[in-house]
Enzyme design. Structure first.
Site, PDB file in Angstrom:
ATOM      1  N   GLY A   1       0.801  -1.221   0.000  1.00  0.00           N
ATOM      2  CA  GLY A   1       0.000   0.000   0.000  1.00  0.00           C
ATOM      3  C   GLY A   1       0.823   1.256   0.000  1.00  0.00           C
ATOM      4  N   GLY A   2       0.520   2.150   0.962  1.00  0.00           N
ATOM      5  CA  GLY A   2       1.144   3.467   1.012  1.00  0.00           C
ATOM      6  C   GLY A   2       0.185   4.529   0.512  1.00  0.00           C
TER       7      GLY A   2
ATOM      8  CD  GLU B   1      -0.650   6.030   4.155  1.00  0.00           C
ATOM      9  OE1 GLU B   1      -0.715   7.249   3.866  1.00  0.00           O
ATOM     10  OE2 GLU B   1       0.417   5.450   4.360  1.00  0.00           O
ATOM     11  CE1 TYR B   2      -3.945   7.006   7.085  1.00  0.00           C
ATOM     12  CE2 TYR B   2      -4.535   8.766   5.562  1.00  0.00           C
ATOM     13  CZ  TYR B   2      -3.632   8.205   6.454  1.00  0.00           C
ATOM     14  OH  TYR B   2      -2.450   8.803   6.708  1.00  0.00           O
TER      15      TYR B   2
ATOM     16  CB  THR C   1       2.891   9.651  15.953  1.00  0.00           C
ATOM     17  OG1 THR C   1       4.073   8.839  16.038  1.00  0.00           O
ATOM     18  CG2 THR C   1       1.739   8.937  16.644  1.00  0.00           C
ATOM     19  CE1 TYR C   2       4.608   8.821   9.072  1.00  0.00           C
ATOM     20  CE2 TYR C   2       5.964   8.089  10.910  1.00  0.00           C
ATOM     21  CZ  TYR C   2       5.288   7.821   9.727  1.00  0.00           C
ATOM     22  OH  TYR C   2       5.282   6.541   9.218  1.00  0.00           O
TER      23      TYR C   2
ATOM     24  CD1 TRP D   1       8.971   8.052   5.528  1.00  0.00           C
ATOM     25  CD2 TRP D   1       8.250   5.936   5.340  1.00  0.00           C
ATOM     26  NE1 TRP D   1       8.850   7.780   4.190  1.00  0.00           N
ATOM     27  CE2 TRP D   1       8.413   6.493   4.052  1.00  0.00           C
ATOM     28  CE3 TRP D   1       7.829   4.621   5.469  1.00  0.00           C
ATOM     29  CZ2 TRP D   1       8.138   5.754   2.887  1.00  0.00           C
ATOM     30  CZ3 TRP D   1       7.562   3.910   4.323  1.00  0.00           C
ATOM     31  CH2 TRP D   1       7.710   4.474   3.056  1.00  0.00           C
TER      32      TRP D   1
END
Length: 378
Positions: free
Chosen positions: A99-100, A140-141, A215-216, A358
């Site tokens: 994915g991504g 996502e998502y 969390t970014y 990442w």
């Protein structure tokens, strides 16, 4: 004779104690916070400190006609990664992420029992072919189409059904296929806020070994102001009481019933830059004229951190650094060793599952990696 019997009893006791100590150490290692790294096809495997990593997640496989596949370029890159890391660290876990951002095909693949079975069987076949230890699902998502992908309201239930099908397919293979690992790992990359409003968090978490919580990117090209794109806590400079931050994301998952030990929070090895920023509060949480670009860690060190008119500031409330150029009105949000150490302390204080980052190629000299690994005692 008595000495011999005593010696024998002592020997048996010693062996038993050593076995107990070994088991204790193994249990402690299993419960220690994970350090998980996402690795793209461009990363150099030789630069990765394999022995200090719990797991490496290769990005990305794609969905093609409902099946999980690696194209030739990514298949070759994964083979190089696998061979290099396992030679130096046989116990490291290697996962393939599918994915991504902008990767389509999930909603269709999750839609029916037949499509879910096809997706799961193809994922299993890929893992066995590539001798991987597990799959990371990076949708996502669910229920959202901001990245240009197909989405449906039914994604909420279908995502749960998809990970459940993956889990049962993997478990059957582990039990019946002598070529399959004893336990194939299954993880997912999830966000916070509205981006999980179509995710049944507790139900999904039950099927996963852990969640890679992104969390970014809290402030990016889609947000109206600058800000800490990977802040640990809400900034005092933020005008939004619902401002996204790592602590808020963790609390959202905990409140939904996700076990703390399954939450692996994210660290960013890159910066986000904003231009034409209003000259107030050193550009922190201010309107901007245009989003500029991203920078990796070497670029920041060479040309921006306390260089060329940029000054580093520390947001004590958010536990995050940022750069401000008063001459060009440019604001840059990033992570550094100080903020990464703060994240590791947070993980330990809240008994979370660990930290992931990442992405490996953005920190080729392992400066940020060293800060994370060192703070986690690795």
């Amino acid at each position: 004779m008595q000495l011999v019997r005593t010696s024998c009893r002592f020997t048996r006791w010693t062996v038993a104690c050593l076995a107990l100590l070994a088991a204790s150490f193994a249990a402690a290692a299993a419960s220690a916070p994970r350090l998980v790294g996402y690795v793209g096809a461009e990363a150099d495997p030789a630069r990765i400190e394999a022995k200090r990593l719990s797991a490496a997640i290769f990005a990305f496989a794609e969905i093609r006609d409902g099946r999980v596949v690696l194209d030739a370029k990514h298949e070759q890159a994964f083979a190089r990664l696998r061979d290099s890391l396992r030679e130096r660290s046989p116990d490291i876990k290697l996962l393939i992420s599918v994915g991504g951002w902008g990767a389509d095909g999930f909603s269709d693949a999750a839609l029916t029992d037949a499509s879910r079975q096809q997706f799961a069987r193809s994922a299993l076949a890929l893992l066995l072919k590539e001798h991987a230890d597990g799959l990371d699902v990076d949708w996502e998502y669910p229920g959202h189409h901001e990245s240009g992908i197909v989405s449906r309201d039914a994604d909420r239930e279908d995502f749960t059904a998809l990970v459940s099908t993956l889990r049962s397919t993997f478990d059957r293979a582990s039990a019946q296929d002598g070529n399959a690992p004893r336990h194939l790992l299954l993880t997912a990359a999830l966000a916070d806020g509205q981006y999980v409003d179509h995710v049944q968090l507790a139900a999904v978490a039950r099927q996963l070994d852990w969640i890679n919580l992104m969390t970014y990117d809290f402030n990016n090209s889609l947000t109206l102001t600058t800000g800490n794109h990977a802040g640990l806590f809400r900034s005092a400079a933020s005008h939004d009481p619902h401002d996204s931050n790592a602590d808020g994301a963790v609390r959202q998952l905990l409140a939904a019933g996700v076990p703390a030990g399954k939450i692996v929070i994210g660290a960013a090895f890159y910066a986000r830059a904003f231009g034409e920023v209003r000259d107030r509060d050193h550009g922190l949480y201010q309107p901007y004229g245009k989003y500029l670009t991203t920078y990796n860690w070497p670029q920041l060190v060479a040309g921006y951190i306390d260089r060329n008119g940029y000054k580093r500031y520390w947001d004590a409330q958010a536990q995050a650094p940022y750069l401000w150029n008063a001459h060009t009105h440019t604001f840059i949000s990033y992570e550094d060793p100080q903020s990464l150490r703060a994240k590791t302390r947070y993980v330990e204080a809240h008994h979370l599952g660990g930290v992931m980052y990442w992405e490996q190629s953005l920190d080729p000299d392992n400066k940020l990696f060293d800060a994370l690994a060192g703070a986690l005692g690795r």
